[in-house]
Design an enzyme around this catalytic site. Structure first.
Site, PDB file in Angstrom:
ATOM      1  N   TRP A 176       0.853  -1.183   0.000  1.00 49.99           N
ATOM      2  CA  TRP A 176       0.000   0.000   0.000  1.00 49.99           C
ATOM      3  C   TRP A 176       0.882   1.224   0.000  1.00 49.99           C
ATOM      4  O   TRP A 176       1.375   1.649   1.051  1.00 49.99           O
ATOM      5  CB  TRP A 176      -0.927  -0.032   1.210  1.00 49.99           C
ATOM      6  CG  TRP A 176      -1.942  -1.125   1.068  1.00 49.99           C
ATOM      7  CD1 TRP A 176      -3.158  -1.022   0.437  1.00 49.99           C
ATOM      8  CD2 TRP A 176      -1.841  -2.473   1.532  1.00 49.99           C
ATOM      9  NE1 TRP A 176      -3.802  -2.228   0.476  1.00 49.99           N
ATOM     10  CE2 TRP A 176      -3.031  -3.137   1.139  1.00 49.99           C
ATOM     11  CE3 TRP A 176      -0.872  -3.193   2.224  1.00 49.99           C
ATOM     12  CZ2 TRP A 176      -3.271  -4.481   1.421  1.00 49.99           C
ATOM     13  CZ3 TRP A 176      -1.105  -4.528   2.508  1.00 49.99           C
ATOM     14  CH2 TRP A 176      -2.299  -5.164   2.111  1.00 49.99           C
ATOM     15  N   HIS A 193      -6.696   2.149   1.811  1.00 49.16           N
ATOM     16  CA  HIS A 193      -7.807   1.226   1.531  1.00 49.16           C
ATOM     17  C   HIS A 193      -8.903   1.449   2.579  1.00 49.16           C
ATOM     18  O   HIS A 193      -8.690   2.194   3.551  1.00 49.16           O
ATOM     19  CB  HIS A 193      -7.340  -0.242   1.513  1.00 49.16           C
ATOM     20  CG  HIS A 193      -6.586  -0.689   2.738  1.00 49.16           C
ATOM     21  ND1 HIS A 193      -6.161  -1.976   2.926  1.00 49.16           N
ATOM     22  CD2 HIS A 193      -6.188  -0.011   3.855  1.00 49.16           C
ATOM     23  CE1 HIS A 193      -5.533  -2.079   4.090  1.00 49.16           C
ATOM     24  NE2 HIS A 193      -5.528  -0.905   4.668  1.00 49.16           N
ATOM     25  N   ARG A 244      -3.370   6.765  -2.592  1.00 54.44           N
ATOM     26  CA  ARG A 244      -2.094   6.052  -2.632  1.00 54.44           C
ATOM     27  C   ARG A 244      -1.026   6.907  -3.300  1.00 54.44           C
ATOM     28  O   ARG A 244      -1.321   7.664  -4.227  1.00 54.44           O
ATOM     29  CB  ARG A 244      -2.237   4.719  -3.375  1.00 54.44           C
ATOM     30  CG  ARG A 244      -2.961   3.707  -2.514  1.00 54.44           C
ATOM     31  CD  ARG A 244      -2.901   2.325  -3.034  1.00 54.44           C
ATOM     32  NE  ARG A 244      -3.931   1.529  -2.337  1.00 54.44           N
ATOM     33  CZ  ARG A 244      -4.248   0.295  -2.640  1.00 54.44           C
ATOM     34  NH1 ARG A 244      -3.632  -0.326  -3.627  1.00 54.44           N
ATOM     35  NH2 ARG A 244      -5.186  -0.330  -1.976  1.00 54.44           N
ATOM     36  N   GLN A 254     -13.098   2.673  -2.814  1.00 50.72           N
ATOM     37  CA  GLN A 254     -13.268   1.247  -2.549  1.00 50.72           C
ATOM     38  C   GLN A 254     -14.579   1.038  -1.820  1.00 50.72           C
ATOM     39  O   GLN A 254     -15.137   1.960  -1.234  1.00 50.72           O
ATOM     40  CB  GLN A 254     -12.129   0.715  -1.667  1.00 50.72           C
ATOM     41  CG  GLN A 254     -10.814   0.497  -2.392  1.00 50.72           C
ATOM     42  CD  GLN A 254      -9.795  -0.249  -1.537  1.00 50.72           C
ATOM     43  OE1 GLN A 254      -9.959  -0.376  -0.326  1.00 50.72           O
ATOM     44  NE2 GLN A 254      -8.746  -0.741  -2.172  1.00 50.72           N
ATOM     45  N   VAL A 262      -6.532 -11.602   6.139  1.00 48.12           N
ATOM     46  CA  VAL A 262      -7.455 -12.735   5.941  1.00 48.12           C
ATOM     47  C   VAL A 262      -6.665 -14.035   5.830  1.00 48.12           C
ATOM     48  O   VAL A 262      -5.501 -14.051   5.419  1.00 48.12           O
ATOM     49  CB  VAL A 262      -8.337 -12.550   4.678  1.00 48.12           C
ATOM     50  CG1 VAL A 262      -9.443 -11.547   4.941  1.00 48.12           C
ATOM     51  CG2 VAL A 262      -7.507 -12.150   3.483  1.00 48.12           C
ATOM     52  N   ALA A 314     -14.370 -10.940   4.930  1.00 45.64           N
ATOM     53  CA  ALA A 314     -14.301  -9.548   4.493  1.00 45.64           C
ATOM     54  C   ALA A 314     -13.987  -9.524   3.001  1.00 45.64           C
ATOM     55  O   ALA A 314     -13.489 -10.506   2.437  1.00 45.64           O
ATOM     56  CB  ALA A 314     -13.216  -8.800   5.264  1.00 45.64           C
TER      57      ALA A 314
HETATM   58  N1  DAH Z   1      -7.746  -3.783   1.250  1.00 46.23           N
HETATM   59  C1  DAH Z   1      -7.345  -4.545   0.097  1.00 46.23           C
HETATM   60  C2  DAH Z   1      -6.687  -3.623  -0.910  1.00 46.23           C
HETATM   61  O1  DAH Z   1      -6.793  -2.462  -0.795  1.00 46.23           O
HETATM   62  C3  DAH Z   1      -8.525  -5.214  -0.541  1.00 46.23           C
HETATM   63  C4  DAH Z   1      -9.058  -6.312   0.303  1.00 46.23           C
HETATM   64  C5  DAH Z   1      -8.627  -7.606   0.122  1.00 46.23           C
HETATM   65  C6  DAH Z   1      -9.997  -6.045   1.289  1.00 46.23           C
HETATM   66  C7  DAH Z   1      -9.103  -8.649   0.869  1.00 46.23           C
HETATM   67  C8  DAH Z   1     -10.476  -7.085   2.077  1.00 46.23           C
HETATM   68  C9  DAH Z   1     -10.028  -8.394   1.849  1.00 46.23           C
HETATM   69  O2  DAH Z   1     -11.374  -6.883   3.035  1.00 46.23           O
HETATM   70  O3  DAH Z   1     -10.527  -9.398   2.612  1.00 46.23           O
HETATM   71  O4  DAH Z   1      -6.028  -4.097  -1.800  1.00 46.23           O
END
Ligand code: DAH
Length: 348
Positions: free
Chosen positions: A157, A174, A200, A214, A257, A311
């Site tokens: 990120w 995010h 970002r 997002q 996760v 999630a």
């Molecule tokens: N936060 C991640 C991103 O910005 C995307 C994401 C992936 C969110 C997996 C989630 C997850 O909640 O379970 O690339």
């Protein structure tokens, strides 16, 4: 002879008066005949030099003429004024039957429309829509999501940092930090979706913007399984992209996760045959997801033996680009009406 001159004067004056058709011409006429240096005035003033026997007759004729011209002037002036007024009223009349000018009505930005579409679908599946801060603590953006300070994944990120003496403060890269904020405040069962703006530190090109949107999703409860995740995302994709969509889950990695997946649908343009949109693969990746990592649950004080959850997170601009075939993400934020007006669907 004086009397002849008066008659000639009368005829000339009356003829010119009849020809005076504007206030301006009337004023000129009045000055010429009845004004302080007008011909009638001078005529009356000259009576004194006449022979005494001529005076009464010429005098009466001159006075009668003055009287007559004054009355004629008033009549003509009234007529001209009325005519001018009538002309002005006619010119200024508003034709109320003409169609009006239509005011230009704006439309919702395509990203706003997509956020509404997606959150509507989840709202009908029992999810609550919540929002959170765009300026975020490093703790919520990373640490609590199982991305510790020295973790290499933190580089994924590319973060914009806000200068701060004490705590790490960032523009959220995010929407995932809202998982933590929601879980800290509540107890399961939790079902939320979180739309929001993200930032970002990124070089801008056709597929990258330094800010974008997002939508995060989170479900936590007792006995929540991966099957719930798969069923919910499949239903979501079919509502948004068509009932006939096939779906694919593949392993992926995100620190918060375990297991993590990437979620794809069969390409709605070639129906899986392979085309430019899906890069000849037949599949379009829609979002990242997974089962909430036990450490993340522990970080908010939940017992991972009792509660499980899943999630997901998706990029909104990407969804719009896929849906409408927008070739360049930069179009969204250039404010070009030629681009924006194409998304003129009326959304209540
Ligand atoms: N936060 C991640 C991103 O910005 C995307 C994401 C992936 C969110 C997996 C989630 C997850 O909640 O379970 O690339």
């Amino acid at each position: 002879m004086e009397i002849e001159r008066i008659r000639a004067l009368r005829e000339r004056a009356l003829r010119e008066l009849a020809e005076a058709s504007t206030q301006e011409q009337l004023a000129t006429w009045h000055a010429r005949y009845l004004g302080r240096r007008g011909e009638i005035t001078l005529l009356l003033r000259g009576l004194g030099s006449l022979a005494p026997e001529e005076r009464p007759m010429i005098g009466r004729a001159a006075n009668d003429l003055k009287e007559e011209l004054q009355q004629a002037y008033v009549r003509q002036e009234t007529a001209v004024r009325e005519r001018e007024l009538a002309a002005r009223i006619a010119a200024e009349t508003i034709d109320v039957t003409l169609p009006g000018r239509t005011p230009r009505i704006g439309t919702l930005h395509p990203v706003t429309q997509m956020i509404r579409d997606v959150t509507n679908i989840f709202a009908h599946l029992g999810f609550q829509v919540v929002e959170g801060p765009e300026v975020e603590y490093g703790y919520y953006a990373f640490d609590a999501l199982n991305i510790p300070p020295e973790h290499p994944a933190r580089d994924v990120w590319d973060t914009i940092f806000i200068e701060s003496e004490h705590e790490e403060i960032v523009l959220r890269p995010h929407t995932s930090p809202m998982q933590i904020r929601v879980m800290e405040r509540r107890q399961p069962p939790i079902r939320v979706v979180v739309p929001g703006r993200c930032y970002r530190y990124e070089a801008v090109d056709a597929t990258h913007e330094w800010h974008f949107h997002q939508i995060e999703g989170l479900a936590v409860d007792e006995r929540i399984t991966m099957a719930d995740l798969k069923g919910t995302l499949a239903e979501f994709a079919r509502q948004l992209f068509g009932r006939e969509r096939r779906v694919r889950f593949r392993c992926d990695f995100f620190p918060f996760v375990e297991p993590g997946v990437d979620f794809a649908i069969d390409c709605m343009f070639c129906r899986g045959e392979g085309c430019r949109v899906c890069g000849d693969s037949g599949w379009i990746e829609i979002l990242g997801a997974g089962m909430v990592h036990p450490q993340v649950l522990r970080n908010v004080g939940y017992d991972p033996e009792r509660y499980t959850g899943w999630a997901f997170g998706m990029g909104v601009e990407r969804l719009v680009m896929l849906t409408y075939g927008v070739p360049d993400i930069r179009y969204f934020y250039q404010g070009d009406l030629r681009f924006l007006q194409q998304f003129d669907r009326i959304v209540p």
